[in-house]
Design an enzyme around this catalytic site. Sequence first.
Site, PDB file in Angstrom:
ATOM      1  N   TRP A 316      45.219  31.058  35.748  1.00 17.81           N
ATOM      2  CA  TRP A 316      43.913  30.740  35.155  1.00 17.81           C
ATOM      3  C   TRP A 316      43.699  31.490  33.854  1.00 17.81           C
ATOM      4  O   TRP A 316      42.814  31.166  33.078  1.00 17.81           O
ATOM      5  CB  TRP A 316      42.783  31.015  36.151  1.00 17.81           C
ATOM      6  CG  TRP A 316      42.478  32.488  36.392  1.00 17.81           C
ATOM      7  CD1 TRP A 316      43.357  33.486  36.619  1.00 17.81           C
ATOM      8  CD2 TRP A 316      41.178  33.090  36.446  1.00 17.81           C
ATOM      9  NE1 TRP A 316      42.707  34.682  36.820  1.00 17.81           N
ATOM     10  CE2 TRP A 316      41.365  34.473  36.725  1.00 17.81           C
ATOM     11  CE3 TRP A 316      39.881  32.612  36.297  1.00 17.81           C
ATOM     12  CZ2 TRP A 316      40.295  35.369  36.854  1.00 17.81           C
ATOM     13  CZ3 TRP A 316      38.820  33.508  36.427  1.00 17.81           C
ATOM     14  CH2 TRP A 316      39.031  34.866  36.700  1.00 17.81           C
ATOM     15  N   ASP A 317      44.519  32.499  33.596  1.00 17.66           N
ATOM     16  CA  ASP A 317      44.459  33.253  32.345  1.00 17.66           C
ATOM     17  C   ASP A 317      44.395  32.293  31.152  1.00 17.66           C
ATOM     18  O   ASP A 317      43.703  32.541  30.168  1.00 17.66           O
ATOM     19  CB  ASP A 317      45.732  34.117  32.178  1.00 17.66           C
ATOM     20  CG  ASP A 317      45.980  35.065  33.346  1.00 17.66           C
ATOM     21  OD1 ASP A 317      45.694  34.678  34.487  1.00 17.66           O
ATOM     22  OD2 ASP A 317      46.489  36.173  33.117  1.00 17.66           O
ATOM     23  N   GLU A 455      40.623  40.397  43.450  1.00 15.86           N
ATOM     24  CA  GLU A 455      41.712  40.262  44.436  1.00 15.86           C
ATOM     25  C   GLU A 455      41.817  41.447  45.396  1.00 15.86           C
ATOM     26  O   GLU A 455      42.733  41.493  46.211  1.00 15.86           O
ATOM     27  CB  GLU A 455      43.042  40.049  43.691  1.00 15.86           C
ATOM     28  CG  GLU A 455      43.062  38.720  42.957  1.00 15.86           C
ATOM     29  CD  GLU A 455      44.177  38.609  41.921  1.00 15.86           C
ATOM     30  OE1 GLU A 455      44.725  39.657  41.517  1.00 15.86           O
ATOM     31  OE2 GLU A 455      44.479  37.479  41.500  1.00 15.86           O
ATOM     32  N   LYS A 567      38.111  44.573  41.773  1.00 14.21           N
ATOM     33  CA  LYS A 567      39.233  44.703  40.833  1.00 14.21           C
ATOM     34  C   LYS A 567      38.845  44.235  39.430  1.00 14.21           C
ATOM     35  O   LYS A 567      39.258  44.792  38.424  1.00 14.21           O
ATOM     36  CB  LYS A 567      40.398  43.861  41.359  1.00 14.21           C
ATOM     37  CG  LYS A 567      41.640  43.883  40.502  1.00 14.21           C
ATOM     38  CD  LYS A 567      42.739  43.071  41.148  1.00 14.21           C
ATOM     39  CE  LYS A 567      44.019  43.085  40.351  1.00 14.21           C
ATOM     40  NZ  LYS A 567      45.043  42.221  40.943  1.00 14.21           N
ATOM     41  N   GLN A 568      38.065  43.171  39.383  1.00 16.09           N
ATOM     42  CA  GLN A 568      37.723  42.572  38.091  1.00 16.09           C
ATOM     43  C   GLN A 568      36.466  41.739  38.288  1.00 16.09           C
ATOM     44  O   GLN A 568      36.095  41.437  39.422  1.00 16.09           O
ATOM     45  CB  GLN A 568      38.874  41.712  37.587  1.00 16.09           C
ATOM     46  CG  GLN A 568      39.193  40.499  38.449  1.00 16.09           C
ATOM     47  CD  GLN A 568      40.581  39.955  38.143  1.00 16.09           C
ATOM     48  OE1 GLN A 568      41.562  40.426  38.691  1.00 16.09           O
ATOM     49  NE2 GLN A 568      40.666  38.960  37.277  1.00 16.09           N
TER      50      GLN A 568
HETATM   51  O1  IFM Z   1      45.520  35.963  36.779  1.00 13.96           O
HETATM   52  C1  IFM Z   1      45.491  37.347  36.815  1.00 13.96           C
HETATM   53  C2  IFM Z   1      44.628  37.772  37.983  1.00 13.96           C
HETATM   54  O2  IFM Z   1      43.307  37.357  37.808  1.00 13.96           O
HETATM   55  C3  IFM Z   1      44.640  39.282  38.141  1.00 13.96           C
HETATM   56  N1  IFM Z   1      45.986  39.780  38.227  1.00 13.96           N
HETATM   57  C4  IFM Z   1      46.809  39.408  37.080  1.00 13.96           C
HETATM   58  C5  IFM Z   1      46.883  37.891  36.933  1.00 13.96           C
HETATM   59  C6  IFM Z   1      47.763  37.526  35.748  1.00 13.96           C
HETATM   60  O3  IFM Z   1      47.273  38.061  34.570  1.00 13.96           O
END
Ligand code: IFM
Length: 700
Positions: A316-317, A455, A567-568
């Site tokens: 999804w990046d 995640e 995490k994000q």
């Molecule tokens: O797509 C990301 C994910 O959201 C978090 N870990 C790294 C992946 C790749 O950049």
Amino acid sequence: MLDTAVPSLAPTTDPAWLLVEEGFTLVREHELESQFAIANGYLGSRGSLAEGCPLSAPATYIAGVFDAEPGSVPHLVEIHDWCHLSVSICGQPLRLDVGRTLEHRRILDMRQAILWRFWRHEDKDGRITRIRSFRFASQADRHLLVHCVEITPENYSGPLLLDASLAASATQTTHEGVSVSVALANRVLDPDGRVIGSTELLSGNQPFRAKRGSTYRLERVAAVYTSRETDRPNEAAQRHAEDALNRLTEIIADHQRAWQIRWHASDVRIEGAPEDQRALRFAAYHLLSCANPDDERVSIGARGLSGPGYKGHVLWDTEIFMLPFFTLTWPEAARAMLMYRYHTLPAARANAARLGYSGALYAWESAATGEDVTPSFVGTPEGEVIRILTGEQEHHISADVAYAVWQYWDATRDDRFLLDAGLEILIETARFWASRVVLEEDGRYHIRCVIGPDEYHESVDDNAYTNGMAQWNLETAANVAERCAVYWPEEWQAIGRRIAVSEEEIQSWRNIARDIYTGFDERTGLFEQFRGYFELEDIDLSRFANRIAPMDVILGRENIAKTKIIKQPDVVMLVYLLWDRLPAEVRKANFEYYEPRCGHGSSLSPAIHAVVAARLGNMALAEHYFRQTAEIDLANNMGNSAAGVHMAALGGLWQSAVFGFAGLHLGESEPRFQPNLPESWRRLSMRFQWRNNWFDVALP
Ligand code: IFM
């Protein structure tokens, strides 16, 4: 004597376009190879030292060409080290770790997209040699890589030996049946520009006498073709390399011109903050390097074409972090990336069907075909084997792709794309959500057992981001389908013949969108990130402010899942993407609640916090997160740039400048700016394209 532009070529003088590495620090070599990568959307080559060093990991990739050993997931194929070159003088190899380095500087000239190297070296007998070299991946002719090396014996005359035998022309065939041919054309010129030899002089066993103070030059072109473009990649590569070497002056000029065009369309200029300026150019340099508007079969992987991270897989990046940059500055490239998702729709349909759902579930990690190629296990440095569930549970990817389709169409009004491809993606992803939700006793639709962007928490129910984006996907597909039926009845019928959509089905999407559980609490204005999140242990992250490891490593994977540490951005991500649908106080409340609980364990994290903080007027936080994002690759602040630059963070950096600090909002009738610039930014100016018009903006 040959007429060539090589001797007069020089790096750009304005330091804001340059990334400079002075000296040589062995342990930094891997991250530099990523930072200094050159690429053109078809080929990408790490910025390794031509002669190698104990830590060199040279690699050259072709976008979309993967290989898989039996039993493992596909990875981008590494082709021959086309620019290997060892130089020996009077029998002694010229190497950074032998003798004395008097001067060593590498410069990535982002304006011209040329990687330079300047090196003066003294061997143990006092002989001083000067090397000046450059290389680039042609932006004007994507099959070409160019490397030129000038060698000057400063204070001696003697035998000079060149060995490029490791970089011979080669053809390799992947397990997936793609043949790749790399052809090299070389020539060595004397100080008068006369050709004194070619491949035979590079074999490593034919020295020639070099005269004190004279400059000898190697000019080398690699041409790459695969069986995806032609039945005879070998012949095509051979012919192309020879021809290009004879037209080197033109090849260089075309490359410079192509980059001029790209920068004219996409450079964000900042007055007053040279470091921020350089970081934004670094971001745009790598983004522009990895796109190819002429190839719909490929997209950009998480580490672009700069390293082996994520094996070149597309996540999804691309759609959420990188695509906005392309949509507004290079829409042809954005379109090609979305067409990759269209061409991989059959695999996404199969992926949904395999799990018992309808419609299309895009692969969490995708390679050539769109099949899910997420590895199921990963080994940690401590020898632990960890099960990876993202491929099975990170379903929000389908809504992310749909979101990107709509964003692209809204900004370009590329109706042809919508009718030929985009609408089908919107419909099939909506269909997936309609089959993925479950109507439960409370009369609400629920989505169970997913992973959201955060995640650290797996197998959760009703993740606010997933449900919110699914709701958006269902509603948008319904709106766009109805609109198409009215405005383009013939095309709508044609789409209907391919993937029959009834009015009842569209109505059912609306019903689900209306009744889906969102986790929103009217009383507090907060979204609960997932069911039960608010009951988890609250940990004060400020206690770990000086940590040097991510929080999941500090606490352990199982423990972190019991806490509120994320995490994000997850809810904050939702707030950002659905900004206009949420009241101001809801955006603020959720940012203030979740931001202190975010551990930024992903490179995707700080940029989104920067955009949202800037939009909320929290400048201290916005600037902090902007710089944290900039340093991910420029200072290797996550410690993993060796595997390639973080393309999502680079796209996110651009978004934090443009949608955050500049406050660009793409409304219905025209773009608006609500700037909140950092104090040091005296002026921000940029261009972008919106609905077929170019806008030139200068703020304040
Ligand atoms: O797509 C990301 C994910 O959201 C978090 N870990 C790294 C992946 C790749 O950049």
